[in-house]
Design a protein around this motif. Structure first.
Motif, mmCIF file in Angstrom:
data_model
loop_
_atom_site.group_PDB
_atom_site.id
_atom_site.type_symbol
_atom_site.label_atom_id
_atom_site.label_comp_id
_atom_site.label_asym_id
_atom_site.label_seq_id
_atom_site.Cartn_x
_atom_site.Cartn_y
_atom_site.Cartn_z
ATOM 1 N N HIS A 195 -8.065 9.796 -0.362
ATOM 2 C CA HIS A 195 -8.840 9.388 -1.530
ATOM 3 C C HIS A 195 -9.368 7.962 -1.340
ATOM 4 O O HIS A 195 -10.525 7.667 -1.633
ATOM 5 C CB HIS A 195 -7.912 9.467 -2.760
ATOM 6 N N HIS A 196 -8.498 7.078 -0.853
ATOM 7 C CA HIS A 196 -8.837 5.653 -0.778
ATOM 8 C C HIS A 196 -9.902 5.347 0.291
ATOM 9 O O HIS A 196 -10.820 4.560 0.034
ATOM 10 C CB HIS A 196 -7.556 4.855 -0.490
ATOM 11 N N LEU A 197 -9.787 5.965 1.472
ATOM 12 C CA LEU A 197 -10.695 5.579 2.566
ATOM 13 C C LEU A 197 -12.174 5.835 2.239
ATOM 14 O O LEU A 197 -12.992 4.930 2.424
ATOM 15 C CB LEU A 197 -10.277 6.238 3.892
ATOM 16 N N PRO A 198 -12.531 7.007 1.695
ATOM 17 C CA PRO A 198 -13.944 7.208 1.349
ATOM 18 C C PRO A 198 -14.454 6.207 0.298
ATOM 19 O O PRO A 198 -15.615 5.801 0.339
ATOM 20 C CB PRO A 198 -13.985 8.645 0.794
ATOM 21 N N ILE A 199 -13.568 5.779 -0.608
ATOM 22 C CA ILE A 199 -13.969 4.761 -1.587
ATOM 23 C C ILE A 199 -14.306 3.461 -0.853
ATOM 24 O O ILE A 199 -15.293 2.789 -1.131
ATOM 25 C CB ILE A 199 -12.851 4.514 -2.635
ATOM 26 N N MET A 200 -13.470 3.149 0.143
ATOM 27 C CA MET A 200 -13.702 1.911 0.885
ATOM 28 C C MET A 200 -14.945 1.998 1.773
ATOM 29 O O MET A 200 -15.609 0.987 1.997
ATOM 30 C CB MET A 200 -12.461 1.541 1.716
ATOM 31 N N TYR A 201 -15.274 3.204 2.274
ATOM 32 C CA TYR A 201 -16.535 3.341 3.033
ATOM 33 C C TYR A 201 -17.698 2.972 2.110
ATOM 34 O O TYR A 201 -18.597 2.245 2.495
ATOM 35 C CB TYR A 201 -16.771 4.781 3.532
ATOM 36 N N SER A 202 -17.666 3.515 0.891
ATOM 37 C CA SER A 202 -18.767 3.244 -0.039
ATOM 38 C C SER A 202 -18.826 1.775 -0.425
ATOM 39 O O SER A 202 -19.912 1.196 -0.531
ATOM 40 C CB SER A 202 -18.615 4.062 -1.323
ATOM 41 N N PHE A 203 -17.647 1.193 -0.656
ATOM 42 C CA PHE A 203 -17.594 -0.226 -1.044
ATOM 43 C C PHE A 203 -18.266 -1.090 0.030
ATOM 44 O O PHE A 203 -19.157 -1.897 -0.264
ATOM 45 C CB PHE A 203 -16.133 -0.642 -1.248
ATOM 46 N N TRP A 204 -17.868 -0.888 1.291
ATOM 47 C CA TRP A 204 -18.419 -1.728 2.365
ATOM 48 C C TRP A 204 -19.852 -1.352 2.709
ATOM 49 O O TRP A 204 -20.642 -2.221 3.087
ATOM 50 C CB TRP A 204 -17.505 -1.710 3.591
ATOM 51 N N PHE A 229 0.829 -1.206 0.000
ATOM 52 C CA PHE A 229 0.000 0.000 0.000
ATOM 53 C C PHE A 229 0.867 1.261 0.000
ATOM 54 O O PHE A 229 0.597 2.219 -0.712
ATOM 55 C CB PHE A 229 -0.912 0.016 1.238
ATOM 56 N N ILE A 230 1.918 1.227 0.837
ATOM 57 C CA ILE A 230 2.704 2.451 1.048
ATOM 58 C C ILE A 230 3.725 2.671 -0.074
ATOM 59 O O ILE A 230 3.802 3.764 -0.628
ATOM 60 C CB ILE A 230 3.396 2.398 2.435
ATOM 61 N N HIS A 231 4.466 1.618 -0.421
ATOM 62 C CA HIS A 231 5.575 1.811 -1.359
ATOM 63 C C HIS A 231 5.248 1.449 -2.807
ATOM 64 O O HIS A 231 5.792 2.050 -3.729
ATOM 65 C CB HIS A 231 6.805 1.012 -0.901
ATOM 66 N N VAL A 232 4.398 0.433 -3.011
ATOM 67 C CA VAL A 232 4.099 0.042 -4.395
ATOM 68 C C VAL A 232 2.980 0.926 -4.956
ATOM 69 O O VAL A 232 3.164 1.606 -5.961
ATOM 70 C CB VAL A 232 3.718 -1.467 -4.508
ATOM 71 N N ALA A 233 1.822 0.924 -4.265
ATOM 72 C CA ALA A 233 0.682 1.699 -4.790
ATOM 73 C C ALA A 233 0.758 3.167 -4.372
ATOM 74 O O ALA A 233 0.104 4.010 -4.979
ATOM 75 C CB ALA A 233 -0.620 1.081 -4.302
ATOM 76 N N LYS A 234 1.547 3.458 -3.338
ATOM 77 C CA LYS A 234 1.651 4.830 -2.805
ATOM 78 C C LYS A 234 0.257 5.447 -2.620
ATOM 79 O O LYS A 234 -0.085 6.490 -3.191
ATOM 80 C CB LYS A 234 2.502 5.713 -3.722
ATOM 81 N N VAL A 235 -0.527 4.722 -1.839
ATOM 82 C CA VAL A 235 -1.939 5.075 -1.672
ATOM 83 C C VAL A 235 -2.119 6.457 -1.043
ATOM 84 O O VAL A 235 -1.459 6.806 -0.068
ATOM 85 C CB VAL A 235 -2.632 3.999 -0.793
ATOM 86 N N ASN A 236 -3.024 7.202 -1.651
ATOM 87 C CA ASN A 236 -3.455 8.472 -1.084
ATOM 88 C C ASN A 236 -4.665 8.144 -0.194
ATOM 89 O O ASN A 236 -5.753 7.866 -0.690
ATOM 90 C CB ASN A 236 -3.844 9.410 -2.241
ATOM 91 N N TRP A 237 -4.450 8.165 1.118
ATOM 92 C CA TRP A 237 -5.476 7.665 2.049
ATOM 93 C C TRP A 237 -6.725 8.529 2.056
ATOM 94 O O TRP A 237 -7.825 8.035 2.263
ATOM 95 C CB TRP A 237 -4.879 7.486 3.452
#
Ligand code: HEM
Length: 126
Positions: free
Chosen positions: A42-51, A32-40
């Protein structure tokens, strides 16, 4: 006594706690941190919607998780032990915070999607 997952707030707590653990995990954290370099942010609200889509029947998530993970798999192979860590952390988070039918359903869905994702990846590599 723990409550079940019933509100958007519960989903946010579940997702935030899970990704805190993910970031600190030696096995999948670096993806998550080094390969995808996730912007949290951005990512967390997407995951709220997914779940919330899976557990509360909310219909706001649009996306293609399979495609996103296939692309990630090409950069850094996602192997059985990665999926095992994902599922272990997810179960741990759910059980720490919640109990009930939806909590059980969340774990069931998490592990089923992980299996399906892994299976599809191996299939597309042949
Ligand atoms: C080895 C296991 C896994 C790893 C390393 C992993 C990693 C990631 C990463 C790096 C992203 C991209 C974030 C971004 O760039 O914004 C992502 C997105 C996502 N992941 Fe996973 N993931 C794993 C398993 C799963 C599983 C089992 C599920 C479902 C239960 C899942 C659901 C999602 C969803 C819904 C997204 C957002 C897709 C979108 O942007 O529409 N992931 N994952």
């Amino acid at each position: 006594m723990k409550n079940d997952i019933t509100t958007r707030r519960d989903i946010e707590q579940l997702v935030n706690t899970f990704y805190d653990k993910v970031q600190r995990d030696a096995i999948i954290g670096p993806i998550f941190i080094h390969v995808a370099k996730v912007n949290w942010d951005h990512h967390l609200p997407i995951m709220y919607s997914f779940w919330a889509g899976i557990l509360l029947e909310e219909r706001t998530y649009v996306g293609n998780p399979m495609m996103i993970h296939e692309a990630l798999n090409k950069k850094s192979p996602l192997l059985q032990y990665h999926f095992d860590s994902w599922v272990r952390l997810f179960y741990e988070t759910v059980d720490e915070l919640f109990a009930g039918r939806n909590a059980e359903y969340a774990k069931e869905q998490g592990s089923q999607i992980a299996q399906l994702m892994h299976h599809k990846m191996r299939e597309s590599e042949q």
